[in-house]
Design a protein around this motif. Structure first.
Motif, PDB file in Angstrom:
ATOM      1  N   TYR A 114       0.787  -1.225   0.000  1.00 49.19           N
ATOM      2  CA  TYR A 114       0.000   0.000   0.000  1.00 49.19           C
ATOM      3  C   TYR A 114       0.825   1.283   0.000  1.00 49.19           C
ATOM      4  N   HIS A 115       2.087   1.205   0.292  1.00 49.67           N
ATOM      5  CA  HIS A 115       2.885   2.431   0.361  1.00 49.67           C
ATOM      6  C   HIS A 115       4.336   2.091   0.057  1.00 49.67           C
ATOM      7  N   ARG A 116       5.062   3.018  -0.555  1.00 56.69           N
ATOM      8  CA  ARG A 116       6.445   2.762  -0.959  1.00 56.69           C
ATOM      9  C   ARG A 116       7.469   3.606  -0.208  1.00 56.69           C
ATOM     10  N   SER A 117       7.085   4.295   0.842  1.00 62.77           N
ATOM     11  CA  SER A 117       8.043   5.149   1.550  1.00 62.77           C
ATOM     12  C   SER A 117       8.994   4.293   2.398  1.00 62.77           C
ATOM     13  N   PRO A 118      10.184   4.820   2.669  1.00 65.53           N
ATOM     14  CA  PRO A 118      11.152   4.060   3.457  1.00 65.53           C
ATOM     15  C   PRO A 118      10.620   3.774   4.858  1.00 65.53           C
ATOM     16  N   GLY A 119      10.879   2.578   5.329  1.00 60.53           N
ATOM     17  CA  GLY A 119      10.475   2.207   6.678  1.00 60.53           C
ATOM     18  C   GLY A 119       9.046   1.723   6.800  1.00 60.53           C
ATOM     19  N   TYR A 120       8.253   1.824   5.738  1.00 61.64           N
ATOM     20  CA  TYR A 120       6.877   1.364   5.791  1.00 61.64           C
ATOM     21  C   TYR A 120       6.787  -0.022   5.175  1.00 61.64           C
ATOM     22  N   TYR A 121       6.219  -0.954   5.903  1.00 61.78           N
ATOM     23  CA  TYR A 121       6.025  -2.310   5.394  1.00 61.78           C
ATOM     24  C   TYR A 121       4.669  -2.806   5.849  1.00 61.78           C
ATOM     25  N   ASP A 122       4.009  -3.539   4.987  1.00 62.48           N
ATOM     26  CA  ASP A 122       2.773  -4.228   5.361  1.00 62.48           C
ATOM     27  C   ASP A 122       3.144  -5.580   5.939  1.00 62.48           C
ATOM     28  N   GLY A 123       2.232  -6.164   6.656  1.00 59.83           N
ATOM     29  CA  GLY A 123       2.461  -7.501   7.192  1.00 59.83           C
ATOM     30  C   GLY A 123       3.232  -7.527   8.499  1.00 59.83           C
ATOM     31  N   ARG A 124       3.409  -6.380   9.124  1.00 55.93           N
ATOM     32  CA  ARG A 124       4.134  -6.363  10.395  1.00 55.93           C
ATOM     33  C   ARG A 124       3.243  -6.745  11.564  1.00 55.93           C
ATOM     34  N   TYR A 125       1.980  -6.413  11.475  1.00 53.72           N
ATOM     35  CA  TYR A 125       1.071  -6.634  12.596  1.00 53.72           C
ATOM     36  C   TYR A 125       0.191  -7.841  12.325  1.00 53.72           C
ATOM     37  N   TRP A 126       0.231  -8.783  13.222  1.00 52.40           N
ATOM     38  CA  TRP A 126      -0.547 -10.003  13.113  1.00 52.40           C
ATOM     39  C   TRP A 126      -1.661  -9.970  14.147  1.00 52.40           C
ATOM     40  N   THR A 127      -2.579 -10.933  14.036  1.00 52.07           N
ATOM     41  CA  THR A 127      -3.676 -11.049  14.982  1.00 52.07           C
ATOM     42  C   THR A 127      -3.203 -11.818  16.213  1.00 52.07           C
ATOM     43  N   MET A 128      -3.509 -11.264  17.388  1.00 52.06           N
ATOM     44  CA  MET A 128      -3.087 -11.930  18.626  1.00 52.06           C
ATOM     45  C   MET A 128      -4.027 -13.093  18.926  1.00 52.06           C
ATOM     46  N   TRP A 129      -3.443 -14.221  19.327  1.00 55.43           N
ATOM     47  CA  TRP A 129      -4.214 -15.382  19.740  1.00 55.43           C
ATOM     48  C   TRP A 129      -4.402 -15.300  21.251  1.00 55.43           C
ATOM     49  N   LYS A 130      -5.598 -15.077  21.673  1.00 55.77           N
ATOM     50  CA  LYS A 130      -5.930 -14.911  23.088  1.00 55.77           C
ATOM     51  C   LYS A 130      -5.120 -13.753  23.683  1.00 55.77           C
ATOM     52  N   LEU A 131      -4.978 -13.726  24.994  1.00 57.42           N
ATOM     53  CA  LEU A 131      -4.192 -12.701  25.666  1.00 57.42           C
ATOM     54  C   LEU A 131      -2.771 -13.205  25.874  1.00 57.42           C
ATOM     55  N   PRO A 132      -1.812 -12.314  26.140  1.00 56.89           N
ATOM     56  CA  PRO A 132      -0.477 -12.802  26.482  1.00 56.89           C
ATOM     57  C   PRO A 132      -0.553 -13.744  27.680  1.00 56.89           C
ATOM     58  N   MET A 133       0.357 -14.676  27.737  1.00 54.80           N
ATOM     59  CA  MET A 133       0.310 -15.740  28.743  1.00 54.80           C
ATOM     60  C   MET A 133       1.033 -15.310  30.024  1.00 54.80           C
ATOM     61  N   TYR A 134       0.436 -14.323  30.721  1.00 52.37           N
ATOM     62  CA  TYR A 134       1.007 -13.830  31.965  1.00 52.37           C
ATOM     63  C   TYR A 134       1.076 -14.955  32.986  1.00 52.37           C
ATOM     64  N   GLY A 135       2.181 -15.074  33.686  1.00 54.31           N
ATOM     65  CA  GLY A 135       2.333 -16.086  34.719  1.00 54.31           C
ATOM     66  C   GLY A 135       2.690 -17.461  34.197  1.00 54.31           C
ATOM     67  N   CYS A 136       2.863 -17.620  32.906  1.00 54.84           N
ATOM     68  CA  CYS A 136       3.210 -18.918  32.337  1.00 54.84           C
ATOM     69  C   CYS A 136       4.646 -19.278  32.717  1.00 54.84           C
ATOM     70  N   THR A 137       4.833 -20.486  33.226  1.00 54.34           N
ATOM     71  CA  THR A 137       6.174 -20.944  33.601  1.00 54.34           C
ATOM     72  C   THR A 137       6.546 -22.250  32.931  1.00 54.34           C
ATOM     73  N   ASP A 138       5.635 -22.804  32.130  1.00 54.65           N
ATOM     74  CA  ASP A 138       5.863 -24.099  31.505  1.00 54.65           C
ATOM     75  C   ASP A 138       5.818 -23.955  29.981  1.00 54.65           C
TER      76      ASP A 138
END
Length: 182
Positions: A114-138
């Motif tokens: 969608y854009h050709r300026s320096p530093g701009y790229y598509d596809g950087r942001y993905w969809t998050m699966w659920k919430l971050p796994m706070y407290g995960c130790t395994d």
């Protein structure tokens, strides 16, 4: 007594000379000769034998320039096995980072559409699966979530991200799963 008598002009000349000598720097004499070092010459000109780490170093083709997409940090490696993923996730957890999973259904790589300026790229942001796994130790919990994403979206790219909640930055990101045939 004549020997102890020195004129004041002689003393002044001697003092000026010692000050000049004190501020002088010795000239550069060059590197030490190589004869002081043991001679170790290899006659083999094969590039794989140049680096040595006790015989554990192997040369590996890093990335072909055409035909394959570059995904994330570890995309030059072959696809990671479950055991290798567990090691990466354990590293993430040992570092105190919070695991998070993201997925992408269309393109799992950075591109420009969608854009050709320096530093701009598509596809950087993905969809998050659920919430971050706070407290995960395994690490197996994270790998189980990767399996759930693949079950729900079998043709998706899945990546694991490690967030540092103290510095408020993303510290690690790597592809955990790709669609079949990619």
């Amino acid at each position: 007594m004549a020997s102890s008598m020195i004129s004041s002009a002689t003393v002044a000349t001697a003092n000026r000379a010692s000050l000049a000598q004190a501020s002088m720097v010795a000239p550069f004499t060059g590197l030490k000769s190589s004869s002081a070092f043991p001679a170790t010459k290899k006659t083999n000109n094969d590039i794989t034998s140049i680096a040595s780490n006790g015989g554990r170093v192997q040369c590996m083709k890093v990335w072909p320039p055409t035909g394959l997409k570059k995904f994330e940090t570890l995309s030059y490696l072959p696809p990671l096995s479950d055991e290798a993923l567990l090691k990466e996730i354990n590293y993430l957890l040992r570092s105190g980072w919070i695991p998070c999973l993201e997925f992408e259904l269309e393109k799992g790589w950075v591109y420009r559409e969608y854009h050709r300026s320096p530093g701009y790229y598509d596809g950087r942001y993905w969809t998050m699966w659920k919430l971050p796994m706070y407290g995960c130790t395994d690490a197996t919990q994270v790998l189980k979530e990767v399996g759930e994403v693949q079950k729900e979206y079998p043709n998706s790219f899945v990546r694991i991200i490690g967030f540092d909640n103290k510095r408020q930055v993303q510290c690690i990101s790597f592809i955990a799963a790709k669609p079949p045939g990619v």
